[in-house]
Design an enzyme around this catalytic site. Structure first.
Site, PDB file in Angstrom:
ATOM      1  N   PRO A  89       0.364  -1.024  -0.108  1.00  0.00           N
ATOM      2  CA  PRO A  89      -0.373   0.570  -0.024  1.00  0.00           C
ATOM      3  C   PRO A  89       0.745   1.849   0.365  1.00  0.00           C
ATOM      4  CG  PRO A  89      -1.386  -1.330   1.303  1.00  0.00           C
ATOM      5  CD  PRO A  89       0.297  -1.968   0.903  1.00  0.00           C
ATOM      6  N   GLU A 116      -0.311 -10.681   7.542  1.00  0.00           N
ATOM      7  CA  GLU A 116      -0.810  -9.042   7.930  1.00  0.00           C
ATOM      8  C   GLU A 116       0.759  -8.086   7.226  1.00  0.00           C
ATOM      9  OE1 GLU A 116      -2.318  -7.169   9.935  1.00  0.00           O
ATOM     10  OE2 GLU A 116      -3.544  -9.178   9.626  1.00  0.00           O
ATOM     11  N   ARG A 154       1.108  -7.584 -22.291  1.00  0.00           N
ATOM     12  CA  ARG A 154       0.063  -6.740 -24.145  1.00  0.00           C
ATOM     13  C   ARG A 154       1.379  -6.135 -24.791  1.00  0.00           C
ATOM     14  NH1 ARG A 154      -3.174  -2.739 -24.014  1.00  0.00           N
ATOM     15  NH2 ARG A 154      -4.810  -3.870 -24.570  1.00  0.00           N
ATOM     16  N   ASP A 169      -5.014   2.700 -26.828  1.00  0.00           N
ATOM     17  CA  ASP A 169      -5.345   2.520 -25.450  1.00  0.00           C
ATOM     18  C   ASP A 169      -5.643   3.584 -23.972  1.00  0.00           C
ATOM     19  OD1 ASP A 169      -5.882   0.228 -24.763  1.00  0.00           O
ATOM     20  OD2 ASP A 169      -3.811  -0.843 -24.396  1.00  0.00           O
TER      21      ASP A 169
END
Length: 248
Positions: A89, A116, A154, A169
């Protein structure tokens, strides 16, 4: 390029690597994906890879030693100094620019945490880059690793049926970093909803202008920050500005 994935659940990746268009990148070896399970490097009858956190608290923490041994085994096999990536995060959010950089690289070692988290001492000693998919928490780093691998795969030559496809895109510099426009296909009248007339007009100049305007409108409505970035970079023309201000 080669990506080594350190994960407790390599079986999660099997269908991901063998289904869909991007499988071409993995089957051809353009994106070589290998796995290392830290449990294989743990000691004891139970091959333990986690323990309770010092200081108390809920959950378990992945131990540094099995991860370090897995990493050392990978590094001994590789012929390069591949960066060690942790999905976390606190990492930099993955975006198109970063994906383009990874797609032109020699690969990396992707560490997928669980529980955790990972003993901070392993992170401090070995992790070079931390990456986040966004402001939410996953059960582990495997989904994030798949997202990075898919985005990289891709962009490899020959993977997509139409090589120009990824140039259209969202976020691509070819579109000046804007969101993509809406797309339509047959039938031209579906449940009373008709395809915009300009798309069936055959006038390619008008079609391209309509698509540009739609990209501008969608981006202004949903990601105005991207419009501002394109403006600051000098990517918007007079017609673009006139459309955005409603003066055209």
């Amino acid at each position: 390029m080669r990506f080594d994935v350190v994960t407790l659940f390599p079986e999660l990746f099997a269908p991901f690597l063998t289904v869909g268009i991007t499988r071409r990148a993995y089957e051809s070896g353009q994106v070589d994906v290998r796995f290392s399970n830290p449990r294989d490097h743990a000691i004891g009858n139970y091959r333990r890879i986690d323990d309770r956190p010092f200081g108390g608290g809920p959950g378990m923490v992945m131990m540094a030693e099995p991860l370090e041994k897995a990493l050392a085994s990978i590094q001994a096999q590789r012929q390069d100094k591949a960066p060690v990536v942790l999905f976390s995060p606190i990492g930099q959010r993955l975006d198109h620019a970063a994906v383009q950089q990874w797609s032109a690289s020699d690969g990396a070692i992707l560490v997928c945490g669980r529980y955790e988290g990972i003993d901070q001492r392993f992170i401090d000693a070995h992790v070079d880059v931390q990456i986040s998919l966004g402001d939410f928490v996953l059960s582990g780093g495997e989904v994030a690793a798949m997202a990075l691998l898919d985005a990289v795969a891709r962009l490899q030559p020959g993977v997509l049926t139409d090589q120009d496809s990824h140039h259209q895109d969202s976020f691509n510099p070819a579109l000046d970093g804007l969101l993509d426009c809406p797309h339509y296909t047959r039938p031209d009248d579906w449940e009373g909803r008709k395809v915009p007339e300009v798309l069936t007009s055959g006038n390619h100049e008008h079609i391209e202008r309509w698509r540009r305007d739609q990209r501008l409108a969608l981006t202004a409505a949903h990601r105005p920050d991207l419009v501002e970035a394109a403006r600051k970079a000098g990517r918007l023309g007079a017609k673009d500005e006139a459309f955005l201000t409603g003066k055209r």
